[in-house]
Design a protein around this motif. Structure first.
Motif, PDB file in Angstrom:
ATOM      1  N   LYS A   1       0.825  -1.376  -0.035  1.00  0.00           N
ATOM      2  CA  LYS A   1       0.103  -0.072   0.117  1.00  0.00           C
ATOM      3  C   LYS A   1       0.827   1.321  -0.179  1.00  0.00           C
ATOM      4  CE  LYS A   1      -4.251  -1.740   2.163  1.00  0.00           C
ATOM      5  NZ  LYS A   1      -5.218  -1.923   3.222  1.00  0.00           N
ATOM      6  N   ILE A   2       2.022   1.155   0.860  1.00  0.00           N
ATOM      7  CA  ILE A   2       2.865   2.381   0.928  1.00  0.00           C
ATOM      8  C   ILE A   2       3.466   2.832  -0.574  1.00  0.00           C
ATOM      9  CG2 ILE A   2       5.061   3.206   1.585  1.00  0.00           C
ATOM     10  CD1 ILE A   2       4.307   1.756   4.392  1.00  0.00           C
ATOM     11  N   VAL A   3       3.937   1.693  -1.240  1.00  0.00           N
ATOM     12  CA  VAL A   3       4.601   1.678  -2.480  1.00  0.00           C
ATOM     13  C   VAL A   3       3.528   2.242  -3.559  1.00  0.00           C
ATOM     14  CG1 VAL A   3       5.423   0.448  -4.450  1.00  0.00           C
ATOM     15  CG2 VAL A   3       6.143  -0.008  -2.091  1.00  0.00           C
TER      16      VAL A   3
ATOM     17  N   VAL B   1      14.155  12.940 -21.737  1.00  0.00           N
ATOM     18  CA  VAL B   1      14.079  13.444 -20.648  1.00  0.00           C
ATOM     19  C   VAL B   1      12.402  13.562 -20.289  1.00  0.00           C
ATOM     20  CG1 VAL B   1      14.530  15.824 -19.293  1.00  0.00           C
ATOM     21  CG2 VAL B   1      16.359  14.588 -20.659  1.00  0.00           C
ATOM     22  N   GLN B   2      11.771  14.061 -21.565  1.00  0.00           N
ATOM     23  CA  GLN B   2      10.633  14.223 -21.476  1.00  0.00           C
ATOM     24  C   GLN B   2       9.608  13.191 -21.108  1.00  0.00           C
ATOM     25  OE1 GLN B   2       9.177  17.308 -20.726  1.00  0.00           O
ATOM     26  NE2 GLN B   2      11.195  18.020 -20.668  1.00  0.00           N
ATOM     27  N   THR B   3       9.921  11.901 -21.971  1.00  0.00           N
ATOM     28  CA  THR B   3       9.533  10.425 -21.561  1.00  0.00           C
ATOM     29  C   THR B   3       9.697  10.180 -20.423  1.00  0.00           C
ATOM     30  OG1 THR B   3       9.836  10.243 -24.184  1.00  0.00           O
ATOM     31  CG2 THR B   3       9.640   8.356 -22.742  1.00  0.00           C
ATOM     32  N   ALA B   4      10.961  10.210 -19.788  1.00  0.00           N
ATOM     33  CA  ALA B   4      11.244   9.810 -18.409  1.00  0.00           C
ATOM     34  C   ALA B   4      10.579  10.443 -17.287  1.00  0.00           C
ATOM     35  CB  ALA B   4      12.780   9.985 -18.146  1.00  0.00           C
ATOM     36  N   ILE B   5      10.042  11.820 -17.529  1.00  0.00           N
ATOM     37  CA  ILE B   5       9.394  12.487 -16.765  1.00  0.00           C
ATOM     38  C   ILE B   5       7.964  11.916 -16.638  1.00  0.00           C
ATOM     39  CG2 ILE B   5       8.464  14.736 -16.029  1.00  0.00           C
ATOM     40  CD1 ILE B   5      11.072  16.182 -16.957  1.00  0.00           C
ATOM     41  N   VAL B   6       7.389  11.618 -17.885  1.00  0.00           N
ATOM     42  CA  VAL B   6       5.945  11.291 -18.003  1.00  0.00           C
ATOM     43  C   VAL B   6       5.963   9.721 -17.518  1.00  0.00           C
ATOM     44  CG1 VAL B   6       4.280  10.182 -19.742  1.00  0.00           C
ATOM     45  CG2 VAL B   6       5.501  12.515 -19.959  1.00  0.00           C
ATOM     46  N   ILE B   7       7.052   9.167 -17.226  1.00  0.00           N
ATOM     47  CA  ILE B   7       7.030   7.682 -16.661  1.00  0.00           C
ATOM     48  C   ILE B   7       6.926   7.835 -15.364  1.00  0.00           C
ATOM     49  CG2 ILE B   7       8.422   5.450 -16.586  1.00  0.00           C
ATOM     50  CD1 ILE B   7       9.684   6.021 -19.265  1.00  0.00           C
ATOM     51  N   TRP B   8       7.801   8.606 -14.802  1.00  0.00           N
ATOM     52  CA  TRP B   8       7.539   8.729 -13.246  1.00  0.00           C
ATOM     53  C   TRP B   8       6.367   9.454 -12.862  1.00  0.00           C
ATOM     54  CZ3 TRP B   8       7.106  13.656 -10.841  1.00  0.00           C
ATOM     55  CH2 TRP B   8       7.091  13.680  -9.592  1.00  0.00           C
ATOM     56  N   LYS B   9       5.659  10.280 -13.614  1.00  0.00           N
ATOM     57  CA  LYS B   9       4.400  11.055 -13.162  1.00  0.00           C
ATOM     58  C   LYS B   9       3.296   9.886 -13.389  1.00  0.00           C
ATOM     59  CE  LYS B   9       1.493  14.823 -14.168  1.00  0.00           C
ATOM     60  NZ  LYS B   9       1.227  15.129 -12.847  1.00  0.00           N
ATOM     61  N   HIS B  10       3.354   9.079 -14.616  1.00  0.00           N
ATOM     62  CA  HIS B  10       2.010   8.353 -14.652  1.00  0.00           C
ATOM     63  C   HIS B  10       1.846   6.858 -14.767  1.00  0.00           C
ATOM     64  CE1 HIS B  10       0.092  12.012 -15.956  1.00  0.00           C
ATOM     65  NE2 HIS B  10       0.869  12.328 -17.078  1.00  0.00           N
ATOM     66  N   THR B  11       3.212   6.265 -14.235  1.00  0.00           N
ATOM     67  CA  THR B  11       3.243   4.857 -14.221  1.00  0.00           C
ATOM     68  C   THR B  11       2.477   4.413 -13.270  1.00  0.00           C
ATOM     69  OG1 THR B  11       5.383   4.801 -15.312  1.00  0.00           O
ATOM     70  CG2 THR B  11       5.007   2.792 -14.123  1.00  0.00           C
ATOM     71  N   GLY B  12       2.643   4.883 -11.916  1.00  0.00           N
ATOM     72  CA  GLY B  12       1.803   4.352 -10.875  1.00  0.00           C
ATOM     73  C   GLY B  12       0.408   4.509 -11.007  1.00  0.00           C
ATOM     74  N   TRP B  13      -0.058   5.662 -11.746  1.00  0.00           N
ATOM     75  CA  TRP B  13      -1.542   5.630 -11.994  1.00  0.00           C
ATOM     76  C   TRP B  13      -1.988   4.912 -12.921  1.00  0.00           C
ATOM     77  CZ3 TRP B  13      -5.681   8.170 -10.064  1.00  0.00           C
ATOM     78  CH2 TRP B  13      -6.781   8.559 -11.054  1.00  0.00           C
ATOM     79  N   TYR B  14      -1.231   4.606 -14.216  1.00  0.00           N
ATOM     80  CA  TYR B  14      -1.783   3.593 -15.037  1.00  0.00           C
ATOM     81  C   TYR B  14      -1.799   2.095 -14.418  1.00  0.00           C
ATOM     82  CZ  TYR B  14      -1.389   7.546 -18.581  1.00  0.00           C
ATOM     83  OH  TYR B  14      -1.581   8.645 -19.169  1.00  0.00           O
ATOM     84  N   ALA B  15      -0.952   1.841 -13.762  1.00  0.00           N
ATOM     85  CA  ALA B  15      -0.881   0.662 -12.971  1.00  0.00           C
ATOM     86  C   ALA B  15      -1.985   0.281 -12.301  1.00  0.00           C
ATOM     87  CB  ALA B  15       0.296   0.554 -12.073  1.00  0.00           C
ATOM     88  N   ILE B  16      -2.873   1.189 -11.777  1.00  0.00           N
ATOM     89  CA  ILE B  16      -4.161   0.826 -11.277  1.00  0.00           C
ATOM     90  C   ILE B  16      -4.901   0.065 -12.039  1.00  0.00           C
ATOM     91  CG2 ILE B  16      -6.223   2.033 -10.006  1.00  0.00           C
ATOM     92  CD1 ILE B  16      -4.304   3.993  -9.252  1.00  0.00           C
ATOM     93  N   ILE B  17      -5.003   0.265 -13.405  1.00  0.00           N
ATOM     94  CA  ILE B  17      -5.992  -0.228 -14.475  1.00  0.00           C
ATOM     95  C   ILE B  17      -5.543  -1.617 -14.324  1.00  0.00           C
ATOM     96  CG2 ILE B  17      -6.631  -0.277 -16.589  1.00  0.00           C
ATOM     97  CD1 ILE B  17      -6.205   2.595 -16.868  1.00  0.00           C
ATOM     98  N   TYR B  18      -4.260  -2.025 -14.600  1.00  0.00           N
ATOM     99  CA  TYR B  18      -3.735  -3.308 -14.797  1.00  0.00           C
ATOM    100  C   TYR B  18      -3.994  -4.145 -13.307  1.00  0.00           C
ATOM    101  CZ  TYR B  18      -1.958  -1.508 -18.998  1.00  0.00           C
ATOM    102  OH  TYR B  18      -1.739  -1.028 -20.231  1.00  0.00           O
ATOM    103  N   LEU B  19      -4.051  -3.415 -12.193  1.00  0.00           N
ATOM    104  CA  LEU B  19      -4.040  -4.139 -10.863  1.00  0.00           C
ATOM    105  C   LEU B  19      -5.720  -4.558 -10.740  1.00  0.00           C
ATOM    106  CD1 LEU B  19      -2.222  -1.969  -8.423  1.00  0.00           C
ATOM    107  CD2 LEU B  19      -1.555  -4.137  -9.166  1.00  0.00           C
ATOM    108  N   ALA B  20      -6.461  -3.688 -11.308  1.00  0.00           N
ATOM    109  CA  ALA B  20      -7.671  -4.402 -11.351  1.00  0.00           C
ATOM    110  C   ALA B  20      -8.000  -5.331 -12.422  1.00  0.00           C
ATOM    111  CB  ALA B  20      -8.639  -2.899 -11.877  1.00  0.00           C
ATOM    112  N   ALA B  21      -7.412  -5.454 -13.391  1.00  0.00           N
ATOM    113  CA  ALA B  21      -7.305  -6.407 -14.427  1.00  0.00           C
ATOM    114  C   ALA B  21      -6.847  -7.783 -13.935  1.00  0.00           C
ATOM    115  CB  ALA B  21      -6.738  -5.956 -15.630  1.00  0.00           C
ATOM    116  N   ILE B  22      -5.802  -7.447 -13.131  1.00  0.00           N
ATOM    117  CA  ILE B  22      -5.057  -8.869 -12.336  1.00  0.00           C
ATOM    118  C   ILE B  22      -6.066  -9.365 -11.447  1.00  0.00           C
ATOM    119  CG2 ILE B  22      -3.265  -9.621 -10.973  1.00  0.00           C
ATOM    120  CD1 ILE B  22      -1.631  -7.771 -12.223  1.00  0.00           C
TER     121      ILE B  22
END
Length: 310
Positions: free
Chosen positions: A116-118, A173-194
């Motif tokens: 949950k913390i992660v 650089v901009q791609t790396a910033i987008v990865i840092w900003k949105h990866t955790g949020w987009y992972a919620i969709i896949y967590l629900a699918a799992i």
């Protein structure tokens, strides 16, 4: 006897509109009105692309220009703008499997509290505004930032590295910033699918001798593929929409040729150059191409998967 009675029974006519359906429709009416006002009414502004409009002059007093601004758009600097837009979109699509990997690794964590913390820490950047993110990135990677200070302190570099002003790595650089900003949020969709994957599939795989990696490869990933394909096709259909806020705050003269995407280009020629007809023509072209891409990927999805996304 019972069968004959069942055949002769007349079906009751269905009510045309039930009160429950009508109440639900009334509840959704304000949202439909908002969609119409903010998404469809502005389309009437497309008429400015066909007139030599200047601010302060009534549209009825401006001469008709026809497709003049569309020709100017094709003969102008739109080529470099499209290159930046498509290149950054391609990099985002190329890194789109990262949320899947992160979601799978997060599900494999045994400690519930640590999980949950992660998840909380990786989701928070999605809600941080781009202005704050720029301030944070600038404080880390500027000439006097933490990054250059630490490298110079350990003798790894002699002069500061201008990461935010280097055009050779601006896209990455901009791609790396987008990865840092949105990866955790987009992972919620896949967590629900799992969590929606049938647990009996994992039990059957373990009975056949599959370990954790084999269960992920043969059960989890196939279960996530339908969700990933839909999100991938939607990403392809919106390749011309990189967003505006990110490139507005990170734009500077040193990386101007690399960070001027279509959204920022429309803003610049409209509000800095006061060329509203050209900006409107560019916005029209972006909308029409995005619609074509959407229906194209929808047709492709129907051919490949047997199901369409719209």
């Amino acid at each position: 006897m019972h069968l004959q009675q069942a055949v002769t029974v007349k079906l009751k006519p269905k009510t045309k509109i039930s009160w429950r359906r009508l109440s639900l429709f009334i509840l959704v009416l304000p949202f439909l009105a908002m969609v119409f006002i903010f998404s469809y009414v502005p389309l009437f502004g497309w008429v400015y692309a066909f007139f030599d409009y200047k601010p302060g002059i009534a549209l009825s007093e401006t001469p008709f220009a026809g497709f003049k601004y569309f020709r100017l758009l094709l003969n102008g600097e739109i080529g470099n703008v499209l290159l930046n837009t498509l290149a950054i979109s391609f990099l985002n699509i190329l890194t789109s499997p990262l949320p899947i990997i992160f979601a799978i690794l997060l599900m494999e964590i045994r400690g519930r509290r640590f999980k949950k913390i992660v998840q909380t820490l990786t989701t928070l950047p999605h809600f941080i505004s781009w202005i704050i993110i720029f301030s944070l990135v600038f404080s880390i990677f500027s000439f006097e930032g933490i990054f250059n200070t630490m490298l110079m302190k350990f003798g790894l570099i002699q002069d500061p590295v201008n990461i935010l002003g280097d055009p050779a790595i601006a896209w990455y650089v901009q791609t790396a910033i987008v990865i840092w900003k949105h990866t955790g949020w987009y992972a919620i969709i896949y967590l629900a699918a799992i969590t929606s994957i049938d647990t009996q599939l994992y039990d059957a795989a373990k009975i056949d001798g599959a370990g954790r990696f084999r269960c992920i490869w043969h059960v989890t990933l196939p279960g996530l593929m339908p969700t990933y394909v839909v999100l991938l096709l939607l990403s392809v259909s919106s390749m011309l929409s990189n967003g505006f806020d990110q490139f507005f705050v990170f734009y500077n003269p040193m990386v101007a040729d690399k960070l001027e995407v279509l959204d920022y280009y429309i803003y610049r020629i409209a509000f800095h150059g006061n060329d509203y007809p050209l900006a409107t023509a560019a916005g029209m072209g972006k909308t029409l191409i995005s619609i074509i891409l959407l229906f194209s990927v929808n047709f492709l999805a129907k051919r490949l998967r047997g199901q369409s996304i719209i």
